[in-house]
Motif scaffolding. Structure first.
Motif, PDB file in Angstrom:
ATOM      1  N   TYR A 257       0.807  -1.218   0.000  1.00 34.68           N
ATOM      2  CA  TYR A 257       0.000   0.000   0.000  1.00 34.68           C
ATOM      3  C   TYR A 257       0.841   1.268   0.000  1.00 34.68           C
ATOM      4  O   TYR A 257       0.420   2.281  -0.548  1.00 34.68           O
ATOM      5  CB  TYR A 257      -1.022  -0.018   1.148  1.00 34.68           C
ATOM      6  N   SER A 258       2.030   1.241   0.590  1.00 33.89           N
ATOM      7  CA  SER A 258       2.804   2.483   0.497  1.00 33.89           C
ATOM      8  C   SER A 258       3.354   2.658  -0.917  1.00 33.89           C
ATOM      9  O   SER A 258       3.401   3.777  -1.429  1.00 33.89           O
ATOM     10  CB  SER A 258       3.886   2.595   1.585  1.00 33.89           C
ATOM     11  N   ASP A 259       3.693   1.561  -1.589  1.00 33.05           N
ATOM     12  CA  ASP A 259       4.088   1.680  -3.002  1.00 33.05           C
ATOM     13  C   ASP A 259       2.915   2.183  -3.853  1.00 33.05           C
ATOM     14  O   ASP A 259       3.086   3.012  -4.739  1.00 33.05           O
ATOM     15  CB  ASP A 259       4.595   0.334  -3.540  1.00 33.05           C
ATOM     16  N   GLU A 260       1.735   1.658  -3.569  1.00 31.09           N
ATOM     17  CA  GLU A 260       0.529   2.103  -4.286  1.00 31.09           C
ATOM     18  C   GLU A 260       0.321   3.612  -4.098  1.00 31.09           C
ATOM     19  O   GLU A 260       0.042   4.340  -5.049  1.00 31.09           O
ATOM     20  CB  GLU A 260      -0.690   1.316  -3.778  1.00 31.09           C
ATOM     21  N   TYR A 261       0.493   4.070  -2.881  1.00 33.63           N
ATOM     22  CA  TYR A 261       0.316   5.497  -2.611  1.00 33.63           C
ATOM     23  C   TYR A 261       1.345   6.340  -3.366  1.00 33.63           C
ATOM     24  O   TYR A 261       1.006   7.350  -3.987  1.00 33.63           O
ATOM     25  CB  TYR A 261       0.410   5.768  -1.102  1.00 33.63           C
ATOM     26  N   VAL A 262       2.600   5.917  -3.333  1.00 31.62           N
ATOM     27  CA  VAL A 262       3.653   6.701  -3.987  1.00 31.62           C
ATOM     28  C   VAL A 262       3.430   6.713  -5.504  1.00 31.62           C
ATOM     29  O   VAL A 262       3.598   7.735  -6.156  1.00 31.62           O
ATOM     30  CB  VAL A 262       5.054   6.136  -3.642  1.00 31.62           C
ATOM     31  N   LYS A 263       3.016   5.565  -6.063  1.00 28.34           N
ATOM     32  CA  LYS A 263       2.830   5.487  -7.516  1.00 28.34           C
ATOM     33  C   LYS A 263       1.556   6.161  -7.987  1.00 28.34           C
ATOM     34  O   LYS A 263       1.553   6.920  -8.936  1.00 28.34           O
ATOM     35  CB  LYS A 263       2.780   4.013  -7.953  1.00 28.34           C
ATOM     36  N   ASN A 264       0.426   5.853  -7.328  1.00 24.34           N
ATOM     37  CA  ASN A 264      -0.875   6.243  -7.882  1.00 24.34           C
ATOM     38  C   ASN A 264      -1.674   7.207  -7.002  1.00 24.34           C
ATOM     39  O   ASN A 264      -2.816   7.499  -7.310  1.00 24.34           O
ATOM     40  CB  ASN A 264      -1.731   4.997  -8.142  1.00 24.34           C
ATOM     41  N   GLY A 265      -1.097   7.641  -5.896  1.00 20.66           N
ATOM     42  CA  GLY A 265      -1.820   8.583  -5.055  1.00 20.66           C
ATOM     43  C   GLY A 265      -2.807   7.893  -4.117  1.00 20.66           C
ATOM     44  O   GLY A 265      -2.791   6.675  -3.945  1.00 20.66           O
ATOM     45  N   PHE A 266      -3.725   8.705  -3.579  1.00 22.69           N
ATOM     46  CA  PHE A 266      -4.534   8.280  -2.449  1.00 22.69           C
ATOM     47  C   PHE A 266      -5.814   7.535  -2.848  1.00 22.69           C
ATOM     48  O   PHE A 266      -6.486   6.952  -1.994  1.00 22.69           O
ATOM     49  CB  PHE A 266      -4.876   9.523  -1.625  1.00 22.69           C
ATOM     50  N   GLY A 267      -6.161   7.542  -4.145  1.00 20.38           N
ATOM     51  CA  GLY A 267      -7.469   7.044  -4.583  1.00 20.38           C
ATOM     52  C   GLY A 267      -7.901   5.694  -4.046  1.00 20.38           C
ATOM     53  O   GLY A 267      -8.896   5.592  -3.324  1.00 20.38           O
ATOM     54  N   GLN A 268      -7.167   4.650  -4.362  1.00 22.38           N
ATOM     55  CA  GLN A 268      -7.563   3.305  -3.949  1.00 22.38           C
ATOM     56  C   GLN A 268      -7.513   3.159  -2.429  1.00 22.38           C
ATOM     57  O   GLN A 268      -8.363   2.508  -1.812  1.00 22.38           O
ATOM     58  CB  GLN A 268      -6.627   2.266  -4.598  1.00 22.38           C
ATOM     59  N   ILE A 269      -6.514   3.800  -1.834  1.00 23.45           N
ATOM     60  CA  ILE A 269      -6.355   3.675  -0.389  1.00 23.45           C
ATOM     61  C   ILE A 269      -7.489   4.395   0.345  1.00 23.45           C
ATOM     62  O   ILE A 269      -8.005   3.915   1.347  1.00 23.45           O
ATOM     63  CB  ILE A 269      -4.975   4.206   0.018  1.00 23.45           C
ATOM     64  N   LYS A 270      -7.881   5.538  -0.198  1.00 22.32           N
ATOM     65  CA  LYS A 270      -9.007   6.279   0.391  1.00 22.32           C
ATOM     66  C   LYS A 270     -10.260   5.399   0.412  1.00 22.32           C
ATOM     67  O   LYS A 270     -10.974   5.340   1.415  1.00 22.32           O
ATOM     68  CB  LYS A 270      -9.257   7.546  -0.423  1.00 22.32           C
ATOM     69  N   GLN A 271     -10.491   4.694  -0.705  1.00 22.47           N
ATOM     70  CA  GLN A 271     -11.655   3.797  -0.773  1.00 22.47           C
ATOM     71  C   GLN A 271     -11.600   2.714   0.302  1.00 22.47           C
ATOM     72  O   GLN A 271     -12.573   2.476   1.012  1.00 22.47           O
ATOM     73  CB  GLN A 271     -11.677   3.097  -2.132  1.00 22.47           C
ATOM     74  N   LEU A 272     -10.443   2.067   0.400  1.00 20.60           N
ATOM     75  CA  LEU A 272     -10.298   1.011   1.405  1.00 20.60           C
ATOM     76  C   LEU A 272     -10.420   1.593   2.804  1.00 20.60           C
ATOM     77  O   LEU A 272     -11.014   0.987   3.697  1.00 20.60           O
ATOM     78  CB  LEU A 272      -8.931   0.314   1.249  1.00 20.60           C
ATOM     79  N   TRP A 273      -9.868   2.773   2.977  1.00 19.86           N
ATOM     80  CA  TRP A 273      -9.928   3.422   4.278  1.00 19.86           C
ATOM     81  C   TRP A 273     -11.387   3.659   4.678  1.00 19.86           C
ATOM     82  O   TRP A 273     -11.793   3.346   5.784  1.00 19.86           O
ATOM     83  CB  TRP A 273      -9.147   4.754   4.248  1.00 19.86           C
TER      84      TRP A 273
END
Ligand code: BT5
Length: 325
Positions: A257-273
Motif C-alpha cells: 500500500y505504500s508503493d501504491e500510494y507513492v505510484k498512484n496517489g490516495f485514490g484506492q487507499i481512500k476507498q479502502l480506508w
C-alpha cells in the motif's frame, strides 16, 4: 544480514520435523562440524529446542515465540520491507533506535522490532504500554520519494495496510479504523500508529512508521486503566496468535500500500480506508491543540484531512486531533 545461524535455522524450519545430521549441514554449508555445533548452541540459548536422534542428527522440537530475523525471513515475500531487521529483547522505544539508524543511513524498509519497550511512546509523548512478548512493537523506516506535507497520509496508508492484513489473517472479527491512527476491534483499541518524519525543506529523508499491535495479551495483562479501552487480537480471535507470521503479513501489506500510494496517489487507499472506517458517518468530538469541534464526520479528503459537519452546517477540516465517538 542472513547469517550462517539463520541459514541453519531455515533448514530446520523447512525440514518438517525430520532430523538433519550435523555432517550434512556442515557439507552443505561448507563449514566445519564444530562451527555447526556452535551455532546449534546459540539457537538453544535463544530458546529453540532440539532432540538428538541417534545416527540421524538433530530434530527441531519447538520454536521460541520470538519475532526475530531468522524466523521472519521464512515467511516474508516482500522486496524491501523487513529485509533488514534490528531485533531487540528490550529497548526504550523502537522509534528512538530508528532515529539513530536513519542517521546511519538505514535503507528503505528497515525494521526495528522489540519484544518489550520500557518507554514506548504514543503521540504527544503519551505512554504506549508494550507488554513483554505479547505484542508487535516495531518501527518501519521508509524512504518514499514524496513531499513533507504528505507525511500524515502514511498514517492512513498504514492503517489500511494493517486492517487488510488483519482481514486476511483472522476470521472472527472485523477491525475498524478510527481516524487518524487507531485500529479498534469491537470498539476497543488494538493498534496504535505513530508516524514521525525526518525531512529537509522540500523532501522527506525518512519516515518512521511506529506500529504497536496488541496480539496475545489476556485482559488482565493490561494495566487497569487500559482494561476497558484496550483489547488484543487473541482476545477477539479467541485463540493465541503466532506473531512472527502476522508481522510478515503486515510488512507485505505495508509495502504494497505504500508503493501504491507513492505510484498512484490516495485514490484506492481512500476507498479502502472508508470501507473500514468506524469514524465516517458518526457523531464525533474532535479535540485539537486549539479547539474542540463537534459534529458529524462526513469524509476524509484526498490529503487525509477529516471533515466534520458542525451543527450550523459549516464543514471544518481537522488535521490532527483526538476523537471521541
Ligand atoms: C498511539 O498514540 O496510538 C501510537 C502508538 C504507537 C506505538 C508504537 S509501538 C512501536 C513504536 N515505538 C514506540 O515507542 N511507539 C510506536 P496515541 O494515539 O497518542 O494513543 C496513546 C494512548 O493509547 C495512551 O494514552 C493510552 O490511553 C492508550 N494506550 C497505551 N498503550 C496501549 C495499548 N497497548 N493498547 C491500547 N491502548 C493503549
Amino acid at each position: 544480514h542472513f547469517t550462517m545461524k539463520d541459514e541453519i535455522l531455515k533448514r530446520f524450519l523447512t525440514a518438517e520435523g525430520e532430523p538433519i545430521s550435523g555432517q550434512v549441514l556442515a557439507d552443505e554449508l561448507n563449514v566445519s562440524r564444530t562451527a555447526i555445533w556452535k551455532h546449534m548452541q546459540t539457537l538453544k540459548q535463544e530458546g529453540y529446542e532440539f532432540e538428538t536422534v541417534k545416527k540421524r542428527g538433530y530434530k527441531l522440537l519447538s520454536v521460541p515465540d520470538k519475532v526475530d530475523m531468522g524466523q521472519l525471513q521464512q515467511f516474508l515475500t516482500t522486496e524491501r520491507y523487513g529485509r533488514q531487521v534490528h531485533y531487540y529483547e528490550t529497548v526504550e522505544s523502537t522509534q528512538l533506535v530508528a532515529h539513530e539508524l536513519i542517521r546511519a543511513g538505514a535503507p528503505d524498509g528497515t525494521v526495528v522490532i522489540a519484544e518489550h519497550q520500557t518507554a514506548g511512546r504514543g503521540r504527544m509523548m503519551r505512554e504506549w504500554e508494550s507488554t513483554e512478548g505479547q505484542g508487535i512493537w516495531m518501527t518501519v523506516i521508509i524512504r518514499p520519494d514524496v513531499a513533507p506535507h504528505q507525511a500524515p497520509q502514511f498514517t492512513l496508508v498504514t492503517a489500511v495496510a494493517i486492517v487488510e492484513a488483519m482481514k486476511s489473517s483472522f476470521k472472527n472479527f472485523t477491525p475498524e479504523i478510527k481516524w487518524p491512527n487507531d485500529i479498534l476491534i469491537n470498539g476497543k483499541k488494538t493498534t496504535g500508529i505513530l508516524t514521525e518524519m525526518v525531512a529537509e525543506a522540500d523532501r522527506i529523508q525518512a519516515l518512521l512508521i511506529g506500529i504497536g499491535i496488541n496480539v496475545n495479551q489476556k485482559i488482565d495483562d493490561f494495566p487497569e486503566q487500559l482494561q476497558t479501552i484496550a483489547t488484543s487480537i487473541a482476545i477477539e480471535e479467541g485463540e493465541p496468535i503466532e506473531r512472527v507470521h502476522f508481522v510478515a503479513n503486515v510488512l507485505e501489506s505495508l509495502e504494497k500500500y505504500s508503493d501504491e500510494y507513492v505510484k498512484n496517489g490516495f485514490g484506492q487507499i481512500k476507498q479502502l480506508w472508508e470501507q473500514s472506517s468506524g469514524t465516517i458517518g458518526k457523531r464525533v468530538k474532535a479535540t485539537t491543540l486549539r479547539e474542540v469541534v463537534e459534529g458529524e464526520a462526513v469524509s476524509i479528503t484526498e490529503s487525509g484531512v477529516l471533515e466534520i459537519r458542525q451543527a450550523n452546517g459549516e464543514i471544518k477540516g481537522i488535521y490532527s486531533a483526538d476523537i471521541e465517538l
